[in-house]
Design a protein around this motif. Sequence first.
Motif, PDB file in Angstrom:
ATOM      1  N   UNK A  11      53.063  39.901  44.648  1.00 27.34           N
ATOM      2  CA  UNK A  11      51.773  38.987  44.704  1.00 27.34           C
ATOM      3  C   UNK A  11      52.753  37.792  43.606  1.00 27.34           C
ATOM      4  N   UNK A  12      51.909  36.228  43.904  1.00 21.15           N
ATOM      5  CA  UNK A  12      52.901  35.774  43.205  1.00 21.15           C
ATOM      6  C   UNK A  12      52.389  35.288  41.757  1.00 21.15           C
ATOM      7  N   UNK A  13      52.870  35.137  41.055  1.00 22.63           N
ATOM      8  CA  UNK A  13      51.596  34.355  39.555  1.00 22.63           C
ATOM      9  C   UNK A  13      50.723  33.486  39.813  1.00 22.63           C
ATOM     10  N   UNK A  14      50.814  32.613  40.238  1.00 23.60           N
ATOM     11  CA  UNK A  14      50.097  32.033  40.676  1.00 23.60           C
ATOM     12  C   UNK A  14      48.391  32.722  40.492  1.00 23.60           C
ATOM     13  N   UNK A  31      44.684  42.581  44.539  1.00 22.68           N
ATOM     14  CA  UNK A  31      45.041  41.449  45.147  1.00 22.68           C
ATOM     15  C   UNK A  31      45.363  41.019  46.495  1.00 22.68           C
ATOM     16  N   UNK A  32      47.277  42.242  46.749  1.00 25.83           N
ATOM     17  CA  UNK A  32      47.823  42.176  47.643  1.00 25.83           C
ATOM     18  C   UNK A  32      46.787  43.069  48.705  1.00 25.83           C
ATOM     19  N   UNK A  33      45.979  44.614  48.732  1.00 29.76           N
ATOM     20  CA  UNK A  33      45.121  45.048  49.572  1.00 29.76           C
ATOM     21  C   UNK A  33      43.536  44.579  49.145  1.00 29.76           C
ATOM     22  N   UNK A  34      42.998  43.390  49.116  1.00 31.63           N
ATOM     23  CA  UNK A  34      40.773  43.055  49.068  1.00 31.63           C
ATOM     24  C   UNK A  34      40.359  44.170  49.603  1.00 31.63           C
ATOM     25  N   UNK A  35      41.173  44.459  50.816  1.00 27.49           N
ATOM     26  CA  UNK A  35      40.447  45.950  51.482  1.00 27.49           C
ATOM     27  C   UNK A  35      40.066  46.965  49.950  1.00 27.49           C
ATOM     28  N   UNK A  85      45.538  52.239  43.363  1.00 28.14           N
ATOM     29  CA  UNK A  85      45.385  51.024  41.920  1.00 28.14           C
ATOM     30  C   UNK A  85      44.469  50.506  42.453  1.00 28.14           C
ATOM     31  N   UNK A  86      44.434  49.660  44.014  1.00 31.27           N
ATOM     32  CA  UNK A  86      43.791  49.271  44.612  1.00 31.27           C
ATOM     33  C   UNK A  86      42.078  49.123  44.276  1.00 31.27           C
ATOM     34  N   UNK A  87      41.659  50.769  44.400  1.00 25.18           N
ATOM     35  CA  UNK A  87      40.565  50.979  44.718  1.00 25.18           C
ATOM     36  C   UNK A  87      39.932  51.499  43.016  1.00 25.18           C
ATOM     37  N   UNK A  88      41.117  51.264  41.816  1.00 19.68           N
ATOM     38  CA  UNK A  88      40.581  52.339  40.682  1.00 19.68           C
ATOM     39  C   UNK A  88      40.363  50.821  39.904  1.00 19.68           C
ATOM     40  N   UNK A  89      40.995  49.762  40.529  1.00 22.30           N
ATOM     41  CA  UNK A  89      40.205  48.577  39.608  1.00 22.30           C
ATOM     42  C   UNK A  89      39.707  47.927  40.378  1.00 22.30           C
TER      43      UNK A  89
END
Length: 383
Positions: A210-213, A109-113, A359-363
Amino acid sequence: MDYITTTLSNLLQQTAFANPDPRNFVMIGVALIFLYLAIKKGFEPLLLVPISFGMLLVNIYPDIMLTVEDSSNGIGGLLHYFYLLDEWSILPSLIFMGVGAMTDFGPLIANPKSFLLGAAAQFGIYGAYFMAIFMGFNDKAAAAISIIGGADGPTSIFLAGKLGQTKYLGPIAVAAYSYMALVPIIQPPIMKFLTTEEERKIKMEQLRPVSKLEKILFPIIVTIVVCLILPTTAPLVGMLMLGNLFRESGVVGQLAETASNALMYIVVIVLGTSVGATTSAEAFLNRDTIKIVLLGLVAFALGTAMGIVFGKIMCKVTGGKVNPLIGSAGVSAVPMAARVSQKVGAEADPTNFLLMHAMGPNVAGVIGTAVAAGTFMAIFGVK
């Protein structure tokens, strides 16, 4: 005397030595090697221990996978019933729920790229699809085999079942789970070959909070968007996101705990043993199996390479702000692939921390592999 002779004869006929098949002993040897790798070397023991033990059981006592149709009393073997849960896509979907409940989607979420890196790593799947057709497999079999490139065992089992390729399910599943377990061995040489030491030393900026929302909305939005475009992905993507919603909502802690621990471990035991039990010598030791294992390795290596190549492109475009190593985590082996990115980066510079960035690319790779499976199902008109 005749009674004793008959009794001893009956006992002998019940042993595994009555009608020995050398191929069974080969598979028993393979099972023992897998157990050694899992227990001694620590290669994904949660996967390899049940898989290798299922392999051991079926090659000693083949009737443990006896179908109801082939049974003389209408009762199938124990692991046959476990295996039906694989065929019906129940266990792969529950595995995805557990993965969702265990995984923090915040880095994505923090890095959509990161979605781009996850998508690039799926090239191995599509490349293997055409290679499998070239090697003589039909289109549905080629699609089922190619998913191994995502290093995603549950999705491989899911797609093989949906496309009616159950005769290849054993080799496909064993290859996929084996490559998941062997990520720390297979990936580093490819990563080092395709990157320079300077690239491996690149430090990335800390990810934004990253916010909870955002974390609550993400699984809901992804489910709506992906499942509207590819409804056939709902069993996998839907369960993945449901598990993550359990985790992030903060109001169903018991469900999140159950999905990520007790339920997850039960499913791994049942799925692992049943997958291992599909590897009888008769079904496994043939030319097609060798092709599948080789194609899976090529697909996985190609997916890793394409993720790194796209990472290098992003590095150039961003002026050196992206470490290409995180591209290798675009395959679906969570979180093993991300840990390998961290390990290789730390070897170049011990102060380099890439785990959360990887973890971003992993997910994204988990979602991407499920989407690839859904795409194949849509192409072949399977629901």
